[in-house]
Scaffold this motif. Structure first.
Motif, PDB file in Angstrom:
ATOM      1  N   ARG A 153       1.543  -1.733  -2.962  1.00 32.07           N
ATOM      2  CA  ARG A 153       2.748  -1.955  -2.235  1.00 32.07           C
ATOM      3  C   ARG A 153       3.855  -2.345  -3.357  1.00 32.07           C
ATOM      4  NH1 ARG A 153       1.427  -2.922   2.836  1.00 32.07           N
ATOM      5  NH2 ARG A 153      -0.437  -3.483   3.319  1.00 32.07           N
ATOM      6  N   THR A 195      -1.647   8.775   0.715  1.00 28.34           N
ATOM      7  CA  THR A 195      -0.763   8.927   1.900  1.00 28.34           C
ATOM      8  C   THR A 195       0.251   7.677   2.078  1.00 28.34           C
ATOM      9  OG1 THR A 195      -0.630   9.414   4.141  1.00 28.34           O
ATOM     10  CG2 THR A 195      -2.375   7.944   3.520  1.00 28.34           C
ATOM     11  N   ASN A 196       1.538   8.237   2.125  1.00 31.69           N
ATOM     12  CA  ASN A 196       2.479   6.941   2.532  1.00 31.69           C
ATOM     13  C   ASN A 196       2.284   6.655   4.075  1.00 31.69           C
ATOM     14  OD1 ASN A 196       3.857   7.490   0.163  1.00 31.69           O
ATOM     15  ND2 ASN A 196       5.377   8.710   1.057  1.00 31.69           N
ATOM     16  N   HIS A 197       2.499   5.190   4.186  1.00 29.38           N
ATOM     17  CA  HIS A 197       2.566   4.543   5.253  1.00 29.38           C
ATOM     18  C   HIS A 197       4.098   4.111   5.626  1.00 29.38           C
ATOM     19  CE1 HIS A 197      -1.761   4.203   6.142  1.00 29.38           C
ATOM     20  NE2 HIS A 197      -1.747   4.275   5.012  1.00 29.38           N
ATOM     21  N   GLY A 198       4.308   3.676   7.022  1.00 25.02           N
ATOM     22  CA  GLY A 198       5.633   3.697   7.474  1.00 25.02           C
ATOM     23  C   GLY A 198       6.276   2.199   6.900  1.00 25.02           C
ATOM     24  N   ASP A 199       5.340   1.377   6.552  1.00 29.35           N
ATOM     25  CA  ASP A 199       5.634   0.017   5.761  1.00 29.35           C
ATOM     26  C   ASP A 199       5.977   0.001   4.286  1.00 29.35           C
ATOM     27  OD1 ASP A 199       3.005   0.132   4.581  1.00 29.35           O
ATOM     28  OD2 ASP A 199       2.367  -1.774   5.503  1.00 29.35           O
ATOM     29  N   GLY A 200       6.224   1.251   3.828  1.00 25.98           N
ATOM     30  CA  GLY A 200       6.490   1.540   2.671  1.00 25.98           C
ATOM     31  C   GLY A 200       5.382   1.455   1.459  1.00 25.98           C
ATOM     32  N   SER A 201       4.284   1.212   2.197  1.00 26.75           N
ATOM     33  CA  SER A 201       2.891   1.097   1.138  1.00 26.75           C
ATOM     34  C   SER A 201       2.262   2.755   1.008  1.00 26.75           C
ATOM     35  CB  SER A 201       1.948   0.286   1.688  1.00 26.75           C
ATOM     36  OG  SER A 201       1.379   0.737   2.704  1.00 26.75           O
ATOM     37  N   GLN A 209       7.334   4.751  -2.783  1.00 29.38           N
ATOM     38  CA  GLN A 209       7.741   5.808  -2.160  1.00 29.38           C
ATOM     39  C   GLN A 209       8.849   6.401  -2.707  1.00 29.38           C
ATOM     40  OE1 GLN A 209       7.424   5.474   2.168  1.00 29.38           O
ATOM     41  NE2 GLN A 209       5.448   4.821   2.056  1.00 29.38           N
TER      42      GLN A 209
END
Length: 89
Positions: free
Chosen positions: A9, A35-41, A13
């Motif tokens: 975190r 892999t990217n996650h939608g929460d920016g992590s 990204q």
């Protein structure tokens, strides 16, 4: 063989974080994915020799020059069958 699941975190990204992790993992023979996650992590799965996985995990905690890892969550995981190479997802 061990497996670790990491979640980085911070500013992780848009700074080639996943490609940078892939390069470190491949150079040490570690398989898995980032892999990217939608929460920016960014989620990172590492699997391989314990020393190699630990070295990549330490690198991920620092991150590449243009990134900023504010927090790294890490947990042991059960190794997965069928992983080959390191994938940027």
């Amino acid at each position: 063989m061990i497996a670790r699941r990491l979640v980085a975190r911070g500013l992780v990204q848009g700074v080639n974080f996943r490609g940078w992790v892939r390069d470190r993992a491949e150079s040490r023979g570690v398989v898995g994915f980032a892999t990217n996650h939608g929460d920016g992590s960014v989620e990172v799965w590492l699997q391989g020799d314990a020393d190699a996985v630990a070295a990549v995990e330490r690198a991920v905690a620092d991150g590449p020059p243009h990134a900023r890892v504010d927090r790294l969550e890490a947990e042991d995981a059960a190794p997965r069958d069928g992983l080959a190479g390191f994938e940027r997802r």
